[in-house]
Enzyme design. Sequence first.
Site, mmCIF file in Angstrom:
data_model
loop_
_atom_site.group_PDB
_atom_site.id
_atom_site.type_symbol
_atom_site.label_atom_id
_atom_site.label_comp_id
_atom_site.label_asym_id
_atom_site.label_seq_id
_atom_site.Cartn_x
_atom_site.Cartn_y
_atom_site.Cartn_z
ATOM 1 N N LYS A 123 19.434 39.422 27.621
ATOM 2 C CA LYS A 123 20.405 40.524 27.555
ATOM 3 C C LYS A 123 20.342 41.077 26.142
ATOM 4 O O LYS A 123 21.142 40.711 25.271
ATOM 5 C CB LYS A 123 21.796 39.995 27.922
ATOM 6 C CG LYS A 123 22.748 41.083 28.386
ATOM 7 C CD LYS A 123 23.897 40.518 29.183
ATOM 8 C CE LYS A 123 25.043 41.496 29.326
ATOM 9 N NZ LYS A 123 24.736 42.705 30.076
HETATM 10 N N1 PXG Z 1 21.914 43.238 35.398
HETATM 11 C C1 PXG Z 1 21.959 43.897 34.241
HETATM 12 C C2 PXG Z 1 20.765 44.606 33.765
HETATM 13 C C3 PXG Z 1 23.147 43.879 33.495
HETATM 14 O O1 PXG Z 1 23.208 44.514 32.331
HETATM 15 C C4 PXG Z 1 24.170 42.539 35.228
HETATM 16 C C5 PXG Z 1 22.967 42.571 35.904
HETATM 17 C C6 PXG Z 1 25.302 41.747 35.804
HETATM 18 O O2 PXG Z 1 25.479 40.565 35.058
HETATM 19 P P1 PXG Z 1 26.919 39.905 34.858
HETATM 20 O O3 PXG Z 1 26.646 38.710 34.031
HETATM 21 O O4 PXG Z 1 27.796 40.915 34.173
HETATM 22 O O5 PXG Z 1 27.414 39.569 36.197
HETATM 23 C C7 PXG Z 1 24.273 43.197 33.997
HETATM 24 C C8 PXG Z 1 25.555 43.179 33.242
HETATM 25 C C9 PXG Z 1 28.302 47.817 30.384
HETATM 26 C C10 PXG Z 1 28.227 46.502 31.012
HETATM 27 O O6 PXG Z 1 29.075 47.974 29.437
HETATM 28 C C11 PXG Z 1 27.031 46.035 31.517
HETATM 29 C C12 PXG Z 1 26.971 44.786 32.074
HETATM 30 C C13 PXG Z 1 28.093 44.001 32.148
HETATM 31 C C14 PXG Z 1 29.291 44.472 31.622
HETATM 32 C C15 PXG Z 1 29.362 45.743 31.064
HETATM 33 O O7 PXG Z 1 27.602 48.716 30.829
HETATM 34 N N2 PXG Z 1 25.768 44.377 32.555
#
Ligand code: PXG
Length: 295
Positions: free
Chosen positions: A154
Amino acid sequence: MSATPLQIYIDGQFYPESDAKISVFDHGLLYGDGVFEGIRFYNGRVFRLEEHIDRLFDSAKAIHLSIPATREEIIEMTLATIRKNNLRDGYVRLLVTRGVGKLGLSPYQCEKASIVVIASAISLYPAEKYEKGLILATCATRRPNHDALSPAVKSLNYLSNIMAKVEAIASGAEEGVMLNATGYVAECTGDNLFTVKKGILYTPTVSSGSLYGITRGVVMELIAAAGLELREVEMSRYDLYTADELFLTGTAAEVVPVAEYDKRIIGSGQPGPITRRLIADFRNLVQTTGTSIYE
Ligand code: PXG
Protein backbone atom coordinates in the site's frame (compact mmCIF):
# COMPACT_ATOMS: atom_id res chain seq x y z
CA MET A 1 -11.31 22.23 5.51
CA SER A 2 -13.71 21.64 8.38
CA ALA A 3 -15.10 24.39 10.63
CA THR A 4 -12.79 23.51 13.54
CA PRO A 5 -9.31 23.04 12.10
CA LEU A 6 -8.05 19.51 12.46
CA GLN A 7 -4.93 18.83 14.48
CA ILE A 8 -2.49 16.80 12.42
CA TYR A 9 0.27 14.67 13.92
CA ILE A 10 3.67 14.99 12.24
CA ASP A 11 6.78 13.44 13.79
CA GLY A 12 5.92 13.92 17.42
CA GLN A 13 3.92 17.15 17.30
CA PHE A 14 0.43 18.34 16.48
CA TYR A 15 -0.14 21.14 13.96
CA PRO A 16 -3.38 22.85 12.93
CA GLU A 17 -4.20 21.72 9.40
CA SER A 18 -3.08 24.98 7.74
CA ASP A 19 0.39 24.52 9.29
CA ALA A 20 0.61 20.76 8.75
CA LYS A 21 3.32 20.62 6.09
CA ILE A 22 5.94 18.28 4.74
CA SER A 23 9.15 19.39 3.05
CA VAL A 24 9.29 19.58 -0.75
CA PHE A 25 12.47 17.49 -0.38
CA ASP A 26 10.57 14.62 1.21
CA HIS A 27 10.86 11.60 -1.09
CA GLY A 28 7.20 10.88 -0.39
CA LEU A 29 6.46 13.92 -2.55
CA LEU A 30 9.41 13.68 -4.94
CA TYR A 31 8.97 9.98 -5.76
CA GLY A 32 5.82 8.70 -4.07
CA ASP A 33 8.29 6.88 -1.83
CA GLY A 34 6.37 5.81 1.25
CA VAL A 35 3.46 3.73 2.52
CA PHE A 36 0.07 4.41 4.05
CA GLU A 37 -3.02 3.04 5.72
CA GLY A 38 -6.65 4.12 5.68
CA ILE A 39 -8.33 3.13 8.95
CA ARG A 40 -11.90 3.61 10.23
CA PHE A 41 -13.19 4.21 13.71
CA TYR A 42 -16.77 3.75 14.76
CA ASN A 43 -18.55 4.60 17.98
CA GLY A 44 -15.32 5.39 19.88
CA ARG A 45 -13.46 2.27 18.71
CA VAL A 46 -10.84 1.79 16.01
CA PHE A 47 -11.73 -1.11 13.74
CA ARG A 48 -9.00 -3.73 13.20
CA LEU A 49 -6.27 -1.30 14.24
CA GLU A 50 -3.60 -3.92 14.81
CA GLU A 51 -4.20 -5.49 11.40
CA HIS A 52 -3.73 -2.10 9.75
CA ILE A 53 -0.50 -1.50 11.68
CA ASP A 54 0.77 -4.97 10.71
CA ARG A 55 0.04 -4.25 7.05
CA LEU A 56 1.78 -0.87 7.33
CA PHE A 57 4.91 -2.56 8.66
CA ASP A 58 4.71 -5.23 5.95
CA SER A 59 4.38 -2.58 3.21
CA ALA A 60 7.34 -0.70 4.73
CA LYS A 61 9.45 -3.84 4.89
CA ALA A 62 8.67 -4.65 1.27
CA ILE A 63 9.92 -1.24 0.13
CA HIS A 64 12.95 -1.40 2.44
CA LEU A 65 11.69 1.48 4.61
CA SER A 66 12.50 1.55 8.29
CA ILE A 67 9.63 2.99 10.35
CA PRO A 68 11.16 5.06 13.17
CA ALA A 69 8.69 3.82 15.80
CA THR A 70 7.42 0.56 17.25
CA ARG A 71 3.99 -0.92 16.52
CA GLU A 72 2.84 0.13 20.01
CA GLU A 73 4.03 3.70 19.43
CA ILE A 74 2.22 3.92 16.09
CA ILE A 75 -0.95 2.63 17.74
CA GLU A 76 -0.61 5.29 20.45
CA MET A 77 0.00 8.05 17.84
CA THR A 78 -3.14 6.97 16.03
CA LEU A 79 -5.30 6.94 19.17
CA ALA A 80 -3.78 10.24 20.41
CA THR A 81 -4.59 11.95 17.10
CA ILE A 82 -8.22 10.84 17.23
CA ARG A 83 -8.47 12.00 20.86
CA LYS A 84 -6.83 15.34 20.07
CA ASN A 85 -9.60 15.96 17.51
CA ASN A 86 -12.36 14.72 19.80
CA LEU A 87 -13.74 12.33 17.21
CA ARG A 88 -15.79 9.17 17.77
CA ASP A 89 -16.58 8.21 14.16
CA GLY A 90 -14.29 8.83 11.23
CA TYR A 91 -11.26 7.99 9.23
CA VAL A 92 -7.51 7.91 9.90
CA ARG A 93 -4.93 8.39 7.18
CA LEU A 94 -1.61 7.17 8.51
CA LEU A 95 1.44 7.67 6.34
CA VAL A 96 5.11 7.02 6.54
CA THR A 97 7.20 8.85 3.98
CA ARG A 98 10.85 8.12 3.18
CA GLY A 99 11.66 11.55 4.66
CA VAL A 100 13.73 14.53 3.60
CA GLY A 101 16.57 13.69 1.21
CA LYS A 102 18.54 14.96 -1.75
CA LEU A 103 17.24 15.23 -5.31
CA GLY A 104 18.07 11.78 -6.60
CA LEU A 105 16.36 8.44 -6.24
CA SER A 106 18.54 6.88 -3.58
CA PRO A 107 16.60 6.47 -0.35
CA TYR A 108 19.91 6.27 1.50
CA GLN A 109 20.11 10.07 1.32
CA CYS A 110 17.01 10.30 3.50
CA GLU A 111 18.00 10.38 7.13
CA LYS A 112 14.71 9.60 8.80
CA ALA A 113 11.25 8.58 7.69
CA SER A 114 8.39 10.92 8.63
CA ILE A 115 5.19 9.74 10.29
CA VAL A 116 1.95 11.63 9.68
CA VAL A 117 -1.45 10.88 11.19
CA ILE A 118 -4.60 12.63 9.98
CA ALA A 119 -7.90 11.88 11.73
CA SER A 120 -11.05 13.34 10.28
CA ALA A 121 -14.70 12.80 9.58
CA ILE A 122 -15.31 10.75 6.45
CA SER A 123 -17.51 11.41 3.46
CA LEU A 124 -19.25 8.18 2.60
CA TYR A 125 -21.02 6.84 -0.42
CA PRO A 126 -24.61 8.09 -0.13
CA ALA A 127 -26.90 5.65 1.74
CA GLU A 128 -28.88 4.93 -1.45
CA LYS A 129 -25.82 3.23 -3.00
CA TYR A 130 -26.14 0.50 -0.35
CA GLU A 131 -29.78 0.04 -1.41
CA LYS A 132 -29.44 0.37 -5.18
CA GLY A 133 -25.86 -0.72 -5.85
CA LEU A 134 -22.93 0.84 -7.70
CA ILE A 135 -22.16 0.98 -11.41
CA LEU A 136 -18.77 -0.49 -12.38
CA ALA A 137 -16.72 -0.44 -15.57
CA THR A 138 -13.53 -2.22 -16.62
CA CYS A 139 -10.50 0.06 -16.82
CA ALA A 140 -7.76 -0.15 -19.44
CA THR A 141 -5.09 0.63 -16.84
CA ARG A 142 -3.84 -2.64 -15.35
CA ARG A 143 -2.75 -3.39 -11.79
CA PRO A 144 1.04 -3.46 -11.56
CA ASN A 145 2.41 -6.94 -12.05
CA HIS A 146 4.34 -8.79 -9.35
CA ASP A 147 7.51 -8.31 -11.40
CA ALA A 148 7.10 -4.53 -10.96
CA LEU A 149 6.09 -3.18 -7.56
CA SER A 150 4.14 -5.79 -5.61
CA PRO A 151 0.45 -4.90 -5.80
CA ALA A 152 0.20 -5.95 -2.14
CA VAL A 153 2.22 -2.90 -1.07
CA LYS A 154 0.00 0.00 0.00
CA SER A 155 2.41 2.60 -1.30
CA LEU A 156 2.12 6.35 -1.73
CA ASN A 157 2.17 5.80 -5.49
CA TYR A 158 -1.45 5.33 -6.50
CA LEU A 159 -1.17 6.69 -10.02
CA SER A 160 -2.36 3.57 -11.80
CA ASN A 161 -5.38 3.44 -9.49
CA ILE A 162 -6.04 7.12 -10.11
CA MET A 163 -5.79 6.68 -13.89
CA ALA A 164 -8.21 3.76 -13.63
CA LYS A 165 -10.60 5.88 -11.54
CA VAL A 166 -10.48 8.60 -14.21
CA GLU A 167 -11.43 6.01 -16.85
CA ALA A 168 -14.25 4.61 -14.73
CA ILE A 169 -15.76 8.05 -14.15
CA ALA A 170 -15.29 8.99 -17.83
CA SER A 171 -17.37 5.97 -18.80
CA GLY A 172 -20.16 6.94 -16.42
CA ALA A 173 -19.32 4.38 -13.71
CA GLU A 174 -18.68 4.95 -10.03
CA GLU A 175 -15.86 2.43 -9.53
CA GLY A 176 -13.46 0.73 -11.91
CA VAL A 177 -12.49 -2.92 -12.16
CA MET A 178 -8.74 -3.35 -12.66
CA LEU A 179 -7.40 -6.43 -14.42
CA ASN A 180 -3.93 -7.89 -14.09
CA ALA A 181 -1.46 -8.24 -16.96
CA THR A 182 -3.01 -11.55 -18.05
CA GLY A 183 -6.51 -10.10 -18.16
CA TYR A 184 -7.89 -11.70 -15.00
CA VAL A 185 -9.73 -9.53 -12.49
CA ALA A 186 -7.52 -8.15 -9.72
CA GLU A 187 -9.69 -5.72 -7.75
CA CYS A 188 -11.24 -2.24 -7.97
CA THR A 189 -9.31 1.02 -7.72
CA GLY A 190 -9.77 1.15 -3.94
CA ASP A 191 -11.75 -1.95 -3.02
CA ASN A 192 -11.63 -5.73 -3.25
CA LEU A 193 -14.47 -7.61 -4.86
CA PHE A 194 -16.58 -10.71 -4.29
CA THR A 195 -19.26 -12.53 -6.28
CA VAL A 196 -22.00 -14.97 -5.36
CA LYS A 197 -22.95 -17.73 -7.83
CA LYS A 198 -25.44 -20.45 -6.91
CA GLY A 199 -24.97 -19.72 -3.19
CA ILE A 200 -21.14 -19.94 -3.24
CA LEU A 201 -18.92 -16.89 -2.73
CA TYR A 202 -15.86 -16.20 -4.87
CA THR A 203 -13.08 -13.62 -4.64
CA PRO A 204 -9.91 -13.22 -6.72
CA THR A 205 -6.75 -14.58 -5.11
CA VAL A 206 -4.41 -11.90 -3.77
CA SER A 207 -1.82 -13.14 -6.27
CA SER A 208 -4.23 -11.99 -9.01
CA GLY A 209 -2.92 -8.52 -8.09
CA SER A 210 -4.88 -7.18 -5.16
CA LEU A 211 -4.16 -5.76 -1.78
CA TYR A 212 -4.57 -7.95 1.30
CA GLY A 213 -7.69 -5.93 2.05
CA ILE A 214 -8.52 -5.80 5.74
CA THR A 215 -12.23 -5.57 4.94
CA ARG A 216 -11.79 -8.52 2.56
CA GLY A 217 -10.39 -10.52 5.49
CA VAL A 218 -13.23 -9.43 7.77
CA VAL A 219 -15.82 -10.41 5.17
CA MET A 220 -14.11 -13.81 4.82
CA GLU A 221 -14.61 -14.28 8.58
CA LEU A 222 -18.28 -13.24 8.29
CA ILE A 223 -18.79 -15.68 5.40
CA ALA A 224 -17.33 -18.53 7.49
CA ALA A 225 -19.40 -17.51 10.54
CA ALA A 226 -22.54 -17.58 8.38
CA GLY A 227 -21.69 -21.14 7.34
CA LEU A 228 -21.24 -20.14 3.70
CA GLU A 229 -18.62 -21.41 1.29
CA LEU A 230 -15.93 -19.13 -0.15
CA ARG A 231 -13.50 -19.94 -2.96
CA GLU A 232 -10.41 -17.82 -3.73
CA VAL A 233 -9.86 -18.26 -7.45
CA GLU A 234 -8.63 -16.60 -10.62
CA MET A 235 -11.65 -14.65 -11.92
CA SER A 236 -12.47 -13.32 -15.36
CA ARG A 237 -14.84 -10.56 -16.40
CA TYR A 238 -17.22 -13.33 -17.50
CA ASP A 239 -17.41 -14.58 -13.91
CA LEU A 240 -18.45 -11.09 -12.81
CA TYR A 241 -20.95 -10.51 -15.63
CA THR A 242 -22.72 -13.78 -14.88
CA ALA A 243 -22.66 -13.55 -11.08
CA ASP A 244 -25.92 -13.66 -9.11
CA GLU A 245 -24.49 -11.02 -6.76
CA LEU A 246 -21.41 -8.80 -6.84
CA PHE A 247 -20.17 -6.58 -4.03
CA LEU A 248 -17.10 -4.58 -3.05
CA THR A 249 -15.24 -4.37 0.24
CA GLY A 250 -12.98 -1.62 1.54
CA THR A 251 -12.32 0.55 4.54
CA ALA A 252 -14.06 3.52 2.94
CA ALA A 253 -16.81 1.64 1.05
CA GLU A 254 -17.37 -1.03 3.75
CA VAL A 255 -19.52 -3.69 1.99
CA VAL A 256 -21.30 -2.17 -0.99
CA PRO A 257 -23.43 -3.92 -3.61
CA VAL A 258 -22.92 -3.61 -7.37
CA ALA A 259 -25.95 -3.26 -9.67
CA GLU A 260 -24.30 -2.99 -13.06
CA TYR A 261 -20.90 -3.84 -14.59
CA ASP A 262 -19.87 -2.94 -18.16
CA LYS A 263 -23.57 -2.32 -18.92
CA ARG A 264 -24.54 -5.83 -17.74
CA ILE A 265 -27.14 -5.88 -14.98
CA ILE A 266 -25.85 -8.05 -12.14
CA GLY A 267 -28.33 -10.67 -10.96
CA SER A 268 -31.72 -9.06 -10.44
CA GLY A 269 -30.17 -5.57 -10.46
CA GLN A 270 -30.95 -5.31 -6.74
CA PRO A 271 -28.60 -6.19 -3.87
CA GLY A 272 -29.00 -9.94 -3.32
CA PRO A 273 -29.73 -11.75 -0.04
CA ILE A 274 -26.14 -12.77 0.73
CA THR A 275 -24.85 -9.25 0.09
CA ARG A 276 -27.58 -7.84 2.35
CA ARG A 277 -26.75 -10.28 5.08
CA LEU A 278 -23.01 -9.45 4.91
CA ILE A 279 -23.73 -5.70 4.96
CA ALA A 280 -25.80 -6.18 8.13
CA ASP A 281 -23.22 -8.46 9.77
CA PHE A 282 -20.42 -6.03 8.90
CA ARG A 283 -22.32 -3.05 10.35
CA ASN A 284 -22.96 -4.94 13.54
CA LEU A 285 -19.29 -5.93 13.87
CA VAL A 286 -17.87 -2.42 13.37
CA GLN A 287 -20.23 -0.97 15.98
CA THR A 288 -19.41 -3.56 18.61
CA THR A 289 -15.69 -4.37 18.28
CA GLY A 290 -12.38 -2.51 18.04
CA THR A 291 -9.72 -0.74 20.09
CA SER A 292 -11.24 1.72 22.57
CA ILE A 293 -10.14 5.29 21.97
CA TYR A 294 -11.26 6.97 25.16
CA GLU A 295 -11.16 4.28 27.88
N1 PXG B 1 -7.58 -2.30 -2.90
C1 PXG B 1 -6.96 -1.12 -2.96
C2 PXG B 1 -6.14 -0.80 -4.13
C3 PXG B 1 -7.10 -0.22 -1.89
O1 PXG B 1 -6.48 0.95 -1.93
C4 PXG B 1 -8.56 -1.81 -0.79
C5 PXG B 1 -8.36 -2.67 -1.86
C6 PXG B 1 -9.39 -2.28 0.36
O2 PXG B 1 -8.56 -2.57 1.46
P1 PXG B 1 -9.05 -2.36 2.96
O3 PXG B 1 -7.89 -2.79 3.77
O4 PXG B 1 -9.38 -0.90 3.13
O5 PXG B 1 -10.22 -3.21 3.15
C7 PXG B 1 -7.92 -0.57 -0.79
C8 PXG B 1 -8.10 0.37 0.34
C9 PXG B 1 -9.10 6.39 0.12
C10 PXG B 1 -9.09 5.06 0.74
O6 PXG B 1 -8.90 7.37 0.84
C11 PXG B 1 -8.61 3.97 0.04
C12 PXG B 1 -8.59 2.74 0.65
C13 PXG B 1 -9.05 2.59 1.93
C14 PXG B 1 -9.52 3.70 2.63
C15 PXG B 1 -9.55 4.94 2.02
O7 PXG B 1 -9.31 6.47 -1.08
N2 PXG B 1 -8.11 1.70 -0.08
